[in-house]
Design a protein around this motif. Structure first.
Motif, short mmCIF file in Angstrom:
data_model
loop_
_atom_site.label_atom_id
_atom_site.label_comp_id
_atom_site.label_asym_id
_atom_site.label_seq_id
_atom_site.Cartn_x
_atom_site.Cartn_y
_atom_site.Cartn_z
N THR A 186 0.83 -1.22 0.00
CA THR A 186 0.00 0.00 0.00
C THR A 186 0.86 1.26 0.00
O THR A 186 0.50 2.26 -0.60
N LYS A 187 2.01 1.17 0.67
CA LYS A 187 2.89 2.34 0.74
C LYS A 187 3.87 2.24 -0.42
O LYS A 187 4.75 1.38 -0.42
N LYS A 188 3.71 3.11 -1.40
CA LYS A 188 4.61 3.02 -2.56
C LYS A 188 4.70 4.37 -3.27
O LYS A 188 3.92 5.28 -3.00
N ASN B 137 0.68 3.63 -8.28
CA ASN B 137 -0.69 3.28 -7.88
C ASN B 137 -1.43 2.56 -9.01
O ASN B 137 -1.27 2.89 -10.17
N ASN B 138 -2.22 1.56 -8.62
CA ASN B 138 -3.04 0.80 -9.57
C ASN B 138 -2.24 -0.13 -10.47
O ASN B 138 -2.79 -0.72 -11.39
N LEU C 43 7.22 6.47 -15.00
CA LEU C 43 7.07 5.31 -14.11
C LEU C 43 8.35 4.97 -13.34
O LEU C 43 9.44 5.01 -13.89
N SER C 44 8.18 4.57 -12.09
CA SER C 44 9.29 4.10 -11.27
C SER C 44 9.41 2.58 -11.30
O SER C 44 9.58 1.94 -10.26
N VAL D 189 10.93 1.57 -3.91
CA VAL D 189 9.75 2.11 -4.59
C VAL D 189 8.45 1.65 -3.94
O VAL D 189 7.38 2.18 -4.22
N ALA D 190 8.52 0.65 -3.04
CA ALA D 190 7.33 0.18 -2.34
C ALA D 190 7.73 -0.59 -1.09
O ALA D 190 8.79 -1.23 -1.06
#
Lengths: 99, 99, 99, 99, 99
Positions: A13-15, A20-21, A75-76, B82-83
């Motif tokens: 969830t933490k990113k 996201n998605n 994007l990462s 990254v996450a």
């Protein structure tokens, strides 16, 4: 690019915001001898690769271009599924010559 | 990207200017067999990953984009968190097939 | 990025023009178990890292940005010292859990 | 770049759009001792490399530039055949000195 | 960058257009223990490195910038000789500390 088998998925969830998605799969790089390998690579996927499927994965710009074609640099990520394999044609005689 | 466990942090006063105020973690890449690995990767982190947490790390442009989204090319780093992983879903049957 | 120990330097008169006046160090990547490693990486350095010091090195664009911030793309290097390590804080309990 | 032997090909219908009509080969990186290696790399090819041929492969931008010279950034590949080898000239005395 | 010894050269008539007139060497990455290594890297060279010489090689953009400084992105290579080594200064005491 490398061949890999999909063995799992990752929940985070933490990113980084730009992730996201996105769906992240756990894949094992595979070789032609089917030796077990324990290395793990985390790859993004938008093709819908399923558990146990063999996929082609790419690194770097190639991966970002596959996931977000219109703005890859946003994007990462640096690894992604670029194809789901139907069939591998391997010339066994070539493999034998190498042994 | 690769999975890693946070095992420490690095202190460095003498460094490239563009790295000031950045936090550097020591992480160990991990695999699904939980075999100990002694390889070490140094990664930048802005997500606040804690000691012992499992993280997803990325290399290259992806790492810079995670740490400094507005001007990634301004950074002298090539690895970053990254996450932060909540959960790994691994299909054990797929792993067994590989052995 | 990777941790490394400075073990030597390289002299080369015949080289790509854009590398003139650059200093090249020989470093050994290190791990937390202090196992000897024989791999060698050649890195550019402008921070003045001394023999025996532990450094953080980066690859690719990150390295060029550290050596020539105003025009990184002008350099034919892909590895550089980006920080000189003062101290490594490693949580031993995390390492033990991995064994 | 790396030397490799072509040992097979991959069929994949479900793939990133920009990979349509591209041919993917399975190659084994080779070394001068002809030791069997089981690593597999998937490479794109437009030169028409045949089964059993030895090829030079390149990664990253170099690979994309070989496959689609006019718009390399449009491709989701990061490995490609850039040359088909006619002959390797190896100085055996140099190899012996290393042993 | 990595240290390597020149052990041969490659002949290839069928290759990506932008590689015409380029010379390709076969090099072995070397380490400080002089252990034989069988890995092979193919590198482009415009410095005129001779058989048996020790060279510094670079990957990616750095390699292209060394071979074609005015238009590095025009090349399908990702490894090149960037310097020919005159002398390696290695601090033996540092190596011993690591054992």
């Amino acid at each position: 690019m490398f061949l890999a088998k999909v063995v799992g998925s990752v929940w985070a969830t933490k990113k980084t915001d730009n992730l996201n998605n996105l769906k992240f799969l756990i894949v094992h790089p595979v070789n032609l001898k089917k030796e077990p390998q324990t290395d793990v690579v985390i790859v993004a996927d938008v093709l819908g690769a399923g558990m146990g499927e063999t996929v082609i994965c790419a690194y770097g710009h190639a991966a970002r271009k596959a996931i977000q074609p219109d703005h890859p640099a946003g994007l990462s990520i640096e690894a992604a599924v670029v194809a789901i394999v139907d069939k591998l044609d391997v010339d066994e005689s070539q493999l034998k010559k190498m042994e």
